[in-house]
Design a protein around this motif. Structure first.
Motif, PDB file in Angstrom:
ATOM      1  N   ALA A 104       0.830  -1.207   0.000  1.00  0.00           N
ATOM      2  CA  ALA A 104       0.000   0.000   0.000  1.00  0.00           C
ATOM      3  C   ALA A 104       0.858   1.248   0.000  1.00  0.00           C
ATOM      4  O   ALA A 104       1.904   1.310   0.650  1.00  0.00           O
ATOM      5  N   ILE A 115      -4.560   8.978   3.152  1.00  0.00           N
ATOM      6  CA  ILE A 115      -5.223   8.162   2.147  1.00  0.00           C
ATOM      7  C   ILE A 115      -4.367   6.924   1.901  1.00  0.00           C
ATOM      8  O   ILE A 115      -3.171   7.035   1.623  1.00  0.00           O
ATOM      9  N   TRP A 116      -4.990   5.744   2.017  1.00  0.00           N
ATOM     10  CA  TRP A 116      -4.322   4.475   1.757  1.00  0.00           C
ATOM     11  C   TRP A 116      -4.816   3.930   0.423  1.00  0.00           C
ATOM     12  O   TRP A 116      -6.021   3.968   0.133  1.00  0.00           O
ATOM     13  N   ALA A 117      -3.923   3.376  -0.392  1.00  0.00           N
ATOM     14  CA  ALA A 117      -4.322   2.780  -1.660  1.00  0.00           C
ATOM     15  C   ALA A 117      -3.434   1.580  -1.950  1.00  0.00           C
ATOM     16  O   ALA A 117      -2.221   1.619  -1.739  1.00  0.00           O
ATOM     17  N   SER A 122      -8.923  -3.916   5.148  1.00  0.00           N
ATOM     18  CA  SER A 122     -10.057  -3.008   5.015  1.00  0.00           C
ATOM     19  C   SER A 122     -10.683  -2.777   6.383  1.00  0.00           C
ATOM     20  O   SER A 122     -10.567  -3.616   7.280  1.00  0.00           O
ATOM     21  N   ASP A 159      -7.977  -5.297  -2.012  1.00  0.00           N
ATOM     22  CA  ASP A 159      -7.465  -4.249  -2.883  1.00  0.00           C
ATOM     23  C   ASP A 159      -8.450  -3.088  -2.927  1.00  0.00           C
ATOM     24  O   ASP A 159      -9.647  -3.306  -3.193  1.00  0.00           O
ATOM     25  N   VAL A 161      -9.043   1.477  -1.780  1.00  0.00           N
ATOM     26  CA  VAL A 161      -8.568   2.772  -1.304  1.00  0.00           C
ATOM     27  C   VAL A 161      -9.400   3.171  -0.096  1.00  0.00           C
ATOM     28  O   VAL A 161     -10.593   2.857  -0.022  1.00  0.00           O
ATOM     29  N   GLY A 177     -13.629   3.104   3.231  1.00  0.00           N
ATOM     30  CA  GLY A 177     -12.967   2.739   2.001  1.00  0.00           C
ATOM     31  C   GLY A 177     -13.857   2.023   1.008  1.00  0.00           C
ATOM     32  O   GLY A 177     -14.961   1.575   1.330  1.00  0.00           O
TER      33      GLY A 177
END
Length: 375
Positions: A104, A115-117, A122, A159, A161, A177
């Motif tokens: 990430a 912001i996490w991507a 989750s 997977d 954001v 998210g």
């Protein structure tokens, strides 16, 4: 370039206040190469010996097995004050290779908002966010009550954001998210689940809110127990939904779940610290998988003594989980044991007795000894 060893959570180093537990929990090697530029690397493992009633191949003798339950390589980095990232691998089922569970990028816009991507945990309940390395009792995965085989396929990862932050001077933590969901569960496959063609391709929406009444718990990935280092009174709620999140070979339906969790830890209760935890879960698969649809409960209590005996401190504990499935197959499990805390979550040994009961199935009694190390 400077190399130094420092005592901290490896994943805290990756994103400071925006990321993970702030308690001292893991030693990591950190290479710094400029202002706000660094790379950290760490290794973690959990190994155990278990003796299970009627667990041998003949069906009537006790099994006696040594297992490598987990082996992880963890890397984190900071490009500058705002851009950070993590990479975590876990051994595969056969134990012959590794697969990526965390990968990430983290954009930390302010100390209170990021912001996490990529691929990461989750938003969900405390038990899932803490995982087996940071929970009461060691080598503990609350898989009976905390069930995320449908939405989060890589040891609870997915997977997507998410936005992560806090308000009210850090007392209200939030994470929301959008994720792929409906991901084939690689580490522990769910019978009958497929990740093939779907009638639609909707996303999974997940979120968590937590309020800290006493000491603050900054960060995203959680801790299940603070081992007597904090006074904690926290309540969290989490939920997730996906229109086509439950897919079998024959049908598909909406997946949704929500949970409420509670943690209380208090120092100075006699010669040590007391901890109490509880959680409630509701799962709905639109009747596609009745075995994964229903209500679940978990509870735990621990007491860590302040005084060291030899290298560490003793922490006796008790845990309980129950899942009432709509298939009318109920599962419940009791654990009673003690941990020897040598260096927080860096080094501890635990031993416990478990009894698992399943409808129409003989009870399973087991004795487990586990060793956890993180470097």
């Amino acid at each position: 370039m400077k190399f130094k060893m420092k005592k901290c959570a490896l994943l805290v180093a990756l994103a400071t206040s925006a990321a993970l537990p702030s308690m001292s929990s893991q030693a990591a090697g950190t290479i710094t190469f400029g202002e706000d530029k660094s790379i950290s690397i760490g290794f973690g493992m959990i190994g155990s010996f278990s003796s299970v009633e009627n667990g041998a191949a003949n069906g009537s003798s006790r099994s006696n097995d040594f297992d490598l339950n987990s082996a992880r390589i963890m890397i984190s980095g900071s490009l500058n004050k705002y851009i950070k990232g993590i990479l975590t691998t876990e051994k595969d089922i056969a134990g012959e290779g590794f697969q990526v569970i965390d990968a990430a990028g983290i954009i930390e816009l302010t100390p209170n908002f990021s912001i996490w991507a990529g691929r990461f945990l989750s938003p969900s309940d405390r038990a899932n966010m803490a995982g087996p390395y940071y929970s009461l009792g060691g080598n503990y995965w609350a898989s009976i009550a905390s069930r995320y085989g449908f939405n989060g396929g890589y040891i609870g990862r997915d997977d997507g954001v998410a936005v992560v932050g806090n308000l009210l001077e850090g007392r209200l933590n939030y994470s929301f998210g959008v994720f792929e969901g409906n991901t084939a569960f690689k580490i522990a496959p769910v019978a009958g689940q497929v990740a093939s063609v779907r009638g639609s391709d909707g996303l999974m929406y997940a979120g968590r809110l937590q309020y800290d009444f006493w000491d603050l718990e900054p960060g995203y990935y959680g801790t299940g127990n603070y081992l007597g280092t904090k006074d904690i009174l926290a309540v969290g709620i989490a939920g997730r939904t996906q229109n086509n999140g439950a897919v079998s070979a024959a049908e598909q339906g909406k997946y949704s779940s929500y949970s409420v969790d509670f943690l209380l830890e208090k120092k100075g209760v006699g010669p040590g610290a007391l901890s109490l935890e509880a959680a409630y879960y509701d799962y709905d698969t639109d009747d596609v998988f009745l075995s994964e649809q229903g209500k679940a409960y978990s509870a735990g209590a621990g007491y860590i003594f302040n005084e060291k005996v030899g290298w560490g401190q003793f922490q006796p504990f008790v845990r309980y989980q129950k899942f009432n499935a709509d298939s009318k197959i109920d599962i419940k499990k009791y654990d009673l044991g003690v941990s020897y805390i040598i260096d927080g979550y860096n080094a501890q040994v635990s031993g416990f007795y478990s009894k698992q009961s399943t409808t129409n199935v003989s009870d399973i009694d087991s004795i487990v000894f586990a060793l956890q190390l993180q470097f």
